[in-house]
Design an enzyme around this catalytic site. Structure first.
Site, PDB file in Angstrom:
ATOM      1  CB  SER A 139      37.933  36.928 -21.912  1.00 55.05           C
ATOM      2  OG  SER A 139      37.421  35.646 -22.227  1.00 55.05           O
ATOM      3  CE1 TYR A 152      32.856  38.518 -20.291  1.00 51.87           C
ATOM      4  CE2 TYR A 152      33.787  36.886 -21.787  1.00 51.87           C
ATOM      5  CZ  TYR A 152      33.811  37.558 -20.576  1.00 51.87           C
ATOM      6  OH  TYR A 152      34.792  37.273 -19.660  1.00 51.87           O
TER       7      TYR A 152
HETATM    8  P1  NAD Z   1      32.622  37.552 -10.898  1.00 48.26           P
HETATM    9  O1  NAD Z   1      31.234  37.725 -11.380  1.00 48.26           O
HETATM   10  O2  NAD Z   1      32.877  36.590  -9.806  1.00 48.26           O
HETATM   11  O3  NAD Z   1      33.242  38.956 -10.477  1.00 48.26           O
HETATM   12  C1  NAD Z   1      33.014  40.123 -11.228  1.00 48.26           C
HETATM   13  C2  NAD Z   1      32.960  41.301 -10.263  1.00 48.26           C
HETATM   14  O4  NAD Z   1      32.749  42.514 -11.020  1.00 48.26           O
HETATM   15  C3  NAD Z   1      31.821  41.189  -9.246  1.00 48.26           C
HETATM   16  O5  NAD Z   1      32.289  41.437  -7.948  1.00 48.26           O
HETATM   17  C4  NAD Z   1      30.842  42.259  -9.704  1.00 48.26           C
HETATM   18  O6  NAD Z   1      30.053  42.793  -8.660  1.00 48.26           O
HETATM   19  C5  NAD Z   1      31.788  43.285 -10.293  1.00 48.26           C
HETATM   20  N1  NAD Z   1      31.102  44.218 -11.197  1.00 48.26           N
HETATM   21  C6  NAD Z   1      30.202  43.935 -12.171  1.00 48.26           C
HETATM   22  N2  NAD Z   1      29.778  45.062 -12.753  1.00 48.26           N
HETATM   23  C7  NAD Z   1      30.433  46.094 -12.144  1.00 48.26           C
HETATM   24  C8  NAD Z   1      30.417  47.503 -12.299  1.00 48.26           C
HETATM   25  N3  NAD Z   1      29.623  48.101 -13.209  1.00 48.26           N
HETATM   26  N4  NAD Z   1      31.221  48.244 -11.498  1.00 48.26           N
HETATM   27  C9  NAD Z   1      32.003  47.663 -10.566  1.00 48.26           C
HETATM   28  N5  NAD Z   1      32.051  46.333 -10.356  1.00 48.26           N
HETATM   29  C10 NAD Z   1      31.260  45.565 -11.134  1.00 48.26           C
HETATM   30  O7  NAD Z   1      33.464  37.151 -12.197  1.00 48.26           O
HETATM   31  P2  NAD Z   1      35.006  36.777 -12.356  1.00 48.26           P
HETATM   32  O8  NAD Z   1      35.052  35.462 -12.964  1.00 48.26           O
HETATM   33  O9  NAD Z   1      35.767  37.038 -11.125  1.00 48.26           O
HETATM   34  O10 NAD Z   1      35.397  37.842 -13.486  1.00 48.26           O
HETATM   35  C11 NAD Z   1      36.373  38.862 -13.301  1.00 48.26           C
HETATM   36  C12 NAD Z   1      36.830  39.326 -14.657  1.00 48.26           C
HETATM   37  O11 NAD Z   1      37.428  38.221 -15.339  1.00 48.26           O
HETATM   38  C13 NAD Z   1      35.717  39.819 -15.560  1.00 48.26           C
HETATM   39  O12 NAD Z   1      36.165  40.938 -16.317  1.00 48.26           O
HETATM   40  C14 NAD Z   1      35.466  38.635 -16.472  1.00 48.26           C
HETATM   41  O13 NAD Z   1      34.909  39.007 -17.695  1.00 48.26           O
HETATM   42  C15 NAD Z   1      36.867  38.087 -16.622  1.00 48.26           C
HETATM   43  N6  NAD Z   1      36.958  36.697 -17.053  1.00 48.26           N
HETATM   44  C16 NAD Z   1      36.501  35.688 -16.270  1.00 48.26           C
HETATM   45  C17 NAD Z   1      36.603  34.380 -16.722  1.00 48.26           C
HETATM   46  C18 NAD Z   1      36.137  33.192 -15.910  1.00 48.26           C
HETATM   47  O14 NAD Z   1      36.197  32.054 -16.408  1.00 48.26           O
HETATM   48  N7  NAD Z   1      35.674  33.364 -14.709  1.00 48.26           N
HETATM   49  C19 NAD Z   1      37.172  34.114 -17.968  1.00 48.26           C
HETATM   50  C20 NAD Z   1      37.636  35.173 -18.751  1.00 48.26           C
HETATM   51  C21 NAD Z   1      37.529  36.469 -18.268  1.00 48.26           C
END
Ligand code: NAD
Length: 270
Positions: A139, A152
């Protein structure tokens, strides 16, 4: 579709929602055999059905669960070529209010989870002797820190570091280790930031490209990093952030620039 991942077997953790779902979809469209692994069973079954890909329950923070995931995929498909360690959780109490339980859970899922997925997949890849790809989701907050979500941000800084360390440790086995570093993307993780139009607009205006990113923006970068097009790239975190991290080098204001030009001209005249 251009079959850039044809014949590869890939796991995408956190594939039931958001960025992972988009990555799984594009990987499948590029010819990969995809297994999405998640704790969110209902969403996982729905997405698996829609994309026509396999699903497997897995809690990435639990070594036995990740081991069972990898063993199962290897048993069913004969091998594992690509591990996308994307699952993550967000949000945080304020810095002074974070307790040990919250801190531990954040690190367990976001950092230990990535390590377990990387290490267990790498052990299989090394034993098989045919190389492989580890791709982590970091991130922008891992690069710059954040006062509202310090746990985070620290977990994601760990992912960036682990990506470099993995690249150094596993290069000799033909295993490339990279990460994507999303900026502010349109998934449920940022729903709160987009709930009020004024807040969404003001945040979008801070992005040089003036918009939140789409999940597909990350999936495109993930396909590239997982494919042979990136065969000489390892240890890299590719920030897909609309230019957000350029804020570390803020542009000079007009006033500062006028002073600089005047001073420069005076110096040259002397
Ligand atoms: P999201 O919440 O839509 O998806 C995250 C997924 O991870 C979900 O399906 C959830 O059930 C799964 N998950 C959570 N804990 C888990 C575990 N212990 N074991 C297995 N699965 C688990 O969020 P997203 O935006 O799609 O995020 C995906 C990745 O991208 C994450 O690592 C997040 O930190 C990173 N990220 C997202 C953003 C953003 O703006 N959305 C920005 C930077 C980084």
């Amino acid at each position: 579709m251009s079959n850039r991942l044809s014949g590869r077997v890939a796991i995408v953790t956190g594939g039931a929602n958001g960025l992972g779902e988009a990555i799984a979809g594009k990987f499948a469209a590029e010819g990969a055999v995809v297994v999405i692994a998640d704790v969110d069973e209902p969403a996982m079954e729905q997405v698996g059905g829609e994309l026509g890909v396999e699903t497997s329950h897995c809690d990435v923070s639990d070594r036995a669960s990740v081991q069972a995931l990898v063993d199962g995929v290897v048993e069913r498909h004969g091998r594992l070529d690509i591990m996308v360690a994307n699952a993550g959780i967000a949000n945080s109490p304020k810095y002074l209010d974070i307790d040990d339980e919250f801190w531990g859970r954040m690190i367990d899922v976001n950092l230990t989870g990535v390590f377990l997925c990387n290490q267990i997949a790498a052990r299989h890849m090394v034993a098989r002797g045919n190389g492989g790809v580890l791709l982590n989701t970091a991130s922008i907050l891992g690069a710059e820190g954040n006062p509202q979500t310090p746990a985070y941000a620290a977990s994601k800084a760990g992912v960036i570091s682990l990506t470099r360390s993995g690249a150094m440790a596993l290069g000799e086995f033909g295993i490339r280790v990279n990460a994507v570093g999303p900026g502010y993307m349109k998934t449920r993780m940022t729903e709160g930031l987009r709930a009020v139009p004024e807040l969404e607009k003001s945040l979008a205006e801070m992005v040089p490209l003036n918009r939140f990113g789409e999940a597909g923006d990350i999936a495109d970068a993930a396909v590239f990093l997982a494919s042979d097009e990136a065969s000489y790239i390892t240890g890299h975190t590719l920030f897909v952030d609309g230019g957000w991290l350029t804020h570390h080098l803020p542009a000079r204001t007009e006033e500062q620039e006028e002073i600089r030009v005047r001073a420069q001209a005076e110096a040259e005249a002397r």
